[in-house]
Motif scaffolding. Structure first.
Motif, PDB file in Angstrom:
ATOM      1  N   ASP A 128     125.240-118.433  21.756  1.00  0.00           N
ATOM      2  CA  ASP A 128     124.229-118.754  22.754  1.00  0.00           C
ATOM      3  C   ASP A 128     124.551-120.177  23.198  1.00  0.00           C
ATOM      4  O   ASP A 128     124.105-121.152  22.602  1.00  0.00           O
ATOM      5  N   ALA A 129     125.369-120.281  24.239  1.00  0.00           N
ATOM      6  CA  ALA A 129     126.057-121.541  24.540  1.00  0.00           C
ATOM      7  C   ALA A 129     125.332-122.455  25.518  1.00  0.00           C
ATOM      8  O   ALA A 129     125.851-123.518  25.843  1.00  0.00           O
ATOM      9  N   ASP A 130     124.143-122.095  25.970  1.00  0.00           N
ATOM     10  CA  ASP A 130     123.442-122.951  26.931  1.00  0.00           C
ATOM     11  C   ASP A 130     123.169-124.342  26.383  1.00  0.00           C
ATOM     12  O   ASP A 130     123.183-125.308  27.129  1.00  0.00           O
ATOM     13  N   ALA A 131     122.911-124.457  25.094  1.00  0.00           N
ATOM     14  CA  ALA A 131     122.568-125.770  24.533  1.00  0.00           C
ATOM     15  C   ALA A 131     123.292-126.041  23.209  1.00  0.00           C
ATOM     16  O   ALA A 131     122.793-126.747  22.363  1.00  0.00           O
ATOM     17  N   ILE A 132     124.475-125.486  23.052  1.00  0.00           N
ATOM     18  CA  ILE A 132     125.211-125.670  21.799  1.00  0.00           C
ATOM     19  C   ILE A 132     125.750-127.105  21.733  1.00  0.00           C
ATOM     20  O   ILE A 132     126.357-127.586  22.698  1.00  0.00           O
ATOM     21  N   PRO A 133     125.510-127.811  20.646  1.00  0.00           N
ATOM     22  CA  PRO A 133     126.077-129.166  20.527  1.00  0.00           C
ATOM     23  C   PRO A 133     127.613-129.109  20.557  1.00  0.00           C
ATOM     24  O   PRO A 133     128.221-128.165  20.040  1.00  0.00           O
ATOM     25  N   SER A 179     122.088-120.778  12.825  1.00  0.00           N
ATOM     26  CA  SER A 179     121.650-121.762  13.821  1.00  0.00           C
ATOM     27  C   SER A 179     122.702-122.864  13.908  1.00  0.00           C
ATOM     28  O   SER A 179     123.469-123.084  12.963  1.00  0.00           O
ATOM     29  N   PRO A 180     122.742-123.593  15.018  1.00  0.00           N
ATOM     30  CA  PRO A 180     123.693-124.699  15.131  1.00  0.00           C
ATOM     31  C   PRO A 180     123.470-125.797  14.094  1.00  0.00           C
ATOM     32  O   PRO A 180     124.329-126.637  13.889  1.00  0.00           O
ATOM     33  N   ARG A 181     122.340-125.787  13.418  1.00  0.00           N
ATOM     34  CA  ARG A 181     122.070-126.773  12.370  1.00  0.00           C
ATOM     35  C   ARG A 181     122.354-126.218  10.974  1.00  0.00           C
ATOM     36  O   ARG A 181     122.026-126.843   9.969  1.00  0.00           O
ATOM     37  N   THR A 189     139.296-114.606  14.758  1.00  0.00           N
ATOM     38  CA  THR A 189     138.081-113.887  15.136  1.00  0.00           C
ATOM     39  C   THR A 189     137.734-114.248  16.577  1.00  0.00           C
ATOM     40  O   THR A 189     137.742-115.427  16.939  1.00  0.00           O
ATOM     41  N   CYS A 190     137.416-113.248  17.395  1.00  0.00           N
ATOM     42  CA  CYS A 190     137.027-113.506  18.782  1.00  0.00           C
ATOM     43  C   CYS A 190     135.669-114.188  18.837  1.00  0.00           C
ATOM     44  O   CYS A 190     134.739-113.805  18.122  1.00  0.00           O
ATOM     45  N   ALA A 191     135.553-115.197  19.695  1.00  0.00           N
ATOM     46  CA  ALA A 191     134.289-115.896  19.921  1.00  0.00           C
ATOM     47  C   ALA A 191     133.940-115.802  21.406  1.00  0.00           C
ATOM     48  O   ALA A 191     134.748-116.171  22.256  1.00  0.00           O
ATOM     49  N   ILE A 192     132.754-115.275  21.685  1.00  0.00           N
ATOM     50  CA  ILE A 192     132.286-115.109  23.059  1.00  0.00           C
ATOM     51  C   ILE A 192     131.155-116.098  23.299  1.00  0.00           C
ATOM     52  O   ILE A 192     130.106-116.010  22.651  1.00  0.00           O
ATOM     53  N   PHE A 193     131.369-117.043  24.198  1.00  0.00           N
ATOM     54  CA  PHE A 193     130.370-118.027  24.562  1.00  0.00           C
ATOM     55  C   PHE A 193     129.615-117.498  25.775  1.00  0.00           C
ATOM     56  O   PHE A 193     130.241-117.146  26.782  1.00  0.00           O
ATOM     57  N   VAL A 194     128.299-117.423  25.683  1.00  0.00           N
ATOM     58  CA  VAL A 194     127.484-116.854  26.757  1.00  0.00           C
ATOM     59  C   VAL A 194     126.506-117.917  27.251  1.00  0.00           C
ATOM     60  O   VAL A 194     125.762-118.505  26.462  1.00  0.00           O
ATOM     61  N   THR A 249     122.782-119.157  17.341  1.00  0.00           N
ATOM     62  CA  THR A 249     121.677-119.463  18.240  1.00  0.00           C
ATOM     63  C   THR A 249     120.599-120.244  17.525  1.00  0.00           C
ATOM     64  O   THR A 249     120.450-120.140  16.311  1.00  0.00           O
ATOM     65  N   SER A 250     119.850-121.018  18.298  1.00  0.00           N
ATOM     66  CA  SER A 250     118.654-121.654  17.765  1.00  0.00           C
ATOM     67  C   SER A 250     117.414-120.942  18.283  1.00  0.00           C
ATOM     68  O   SER A 250     116.292-121.346  17.989  1.00  0.00           O
ATOM     69  N   ASP A 251     117.603-119.877  19.046  1.00  0.00           N
ATOM     70  CA  ASP A 251     116.507-119.113  19.630  1.00  0.00           C
ATOM     71  C   ASP A 251     115.985-118.095  18.606  1.00  0.00           C
ATOM     72  O   ASP A 251     116.686-117.143  18.264  1.00  0.00           O
ATOM     73  N   ILE A 252     114.776-118.297  18.139  1.00  0.00           N
ATOM     74  CA  ILE A 252     114.208-117.464  17.081  1.00  0.00           C
ATOM     75  C   ILE A 252     114.006-116.008  17.527  1.00  0.00           C
ATOM     76  O   ILE A 252     114.369-115.089  16.783  1.00  0.00           O
ATOM     77  N   PRO A 253     113.445-115.740  18.712  1.00  0.00           N
ATOM     78  CA  PRO A 253     113.320-114.329  19.127  1.00  0.00           C
ATOM     79  C   PRO A 253     114.676-113.618  19.230  1.00  0.00           C
ATOM     80  O   PRO A 253     114.796-112.456  18.834  1.00  0.00           O
ATOM     81  N   LEU A 254     115.698-114.306  19.733  1.00  0.00           N
ATOM     82  CA  LEU A 254     117.032-113.710  19.788  1.00  0.00           C
ATOM     83  C   LEU A 254     117.537-113.428  18.377  1.00  0.00           C
ATOM     84  O   LEU A 254     118.087-112.355  18.105  1.00  0.00           O
ATOM     85  N   ALA A 255     117.350-114.377  17.476  1.00  0.00           N
ATOM     86  CA  ALA A 255     117.775-114.183  16.091  1.00  0.00           C
ATOM     87  C   ALA A 255     117.111-112.932  15.504  1.00  0.00           C
ATOM     88  O   ALA A 255     117.767-112.114  14.857  1.00  0.00           O
ATOM     89  N   ASN A 256     115.833-112.775  15.744  1.00  0.00           N
ATOM     90  CA  ASN A 256     115.110-111.599  15.244  1.00  0.00           C
ATOM     91  C   ASN A 256     115.695-110.309  15.818  1.00  0.00           C
ATOM     92  O   ASN A 256     115.927-109.341  15.086  1.00  0.00           O
ATOM     93  N   ASP A 257     115.945-110.304  17.122  1.00  0.00           N
ATOM     94  CA  ASP A 257     116.476-109.101  17.781  1.00  0.00           C
ATOM     95  C   ASP A 257     117.832-108.695  17.228  1.00  0.00           C
ATOM     96  O   ASP A 257     118.089-107.514  16.983  1.00  0.00           O
TER      97      ASP A 257
END
Length: 149
Positions: A6-11, A91-93, A27-32, A73-81
């Motif tokens: 989830d690359a919109d705000a990745i440090p 998470s990035p942290r 390993t393939c990495a897809i930045f979105v 991702t740091s997005d909790i709803p996405l993580a849940n899904d």
């Protein structure tokens, strides 16, 4: 396994760790994101630009990832899904989300959102995220090493 970012705000430092891990493990990495971010040329790295709009990148990742993939991702709803699909989440942290801890995080996020929406919490009182530091970098790198082999 693929790594979905989830690359919109990745440090930047986390992006670099993802790239190094992808190359080391082949390993393939897809930045979105909804705008392009610069990636080095590699057959293992892909930049996917989604349309502008609320949660478009999250929706794309949730629809595209599969059982066994890793989502950053740091997005909790996405993580849940994506956990419900059998993906791993970091998470990035460096926090590894799983079925045991995601519901608590989701409930806290929803509670805080409700408090802000009702005016109980003033958005100016919220200090936001602290800067990404050395401890975060180490925790993220350790998490990547644990989850990507």
């Amino acid at each position: 396994m693929q790594i979905w970012v989830d690359a919109d705000a990745i440090p930047l430092v986390a992006k670099d760790i993802i790239i190094k891990t992808a190359e080391r493990t082949q390993t393939c990495a897809i930045f979105v994101a909804n705008q392009p971010i610069k990636l080095k040329k590699s057959k293992l790295l892909t930049m996917t630009v989604v349309p502008q709009g609320f949660d478009k990148a999250d929706d794309f990742i949730a629809e595209s990832c599969q059982n066994g993939d890793l989502v950053i991702t740091s997005d909790i709803p996405l993580a849940n899904d994506v956990l419900e699909k059998g993906a791993k989440v970091l998470s990035p942290r460096g926090v590894i989300y799983n079925q045991d801890n995601i519901k608590q995080k989701l409930n806290m996020r929803d509670f805080m959102d409700t408090m802000r929406g009702t005016g109980v919490l003033d958005l100016q009182d919220m200090s936001g995220q602290k800067p990404f530091g050395d401890r975060d970098k180490k925790a993220f790198a350790d998490g990547m090493n644990r989850l990507v082999r």
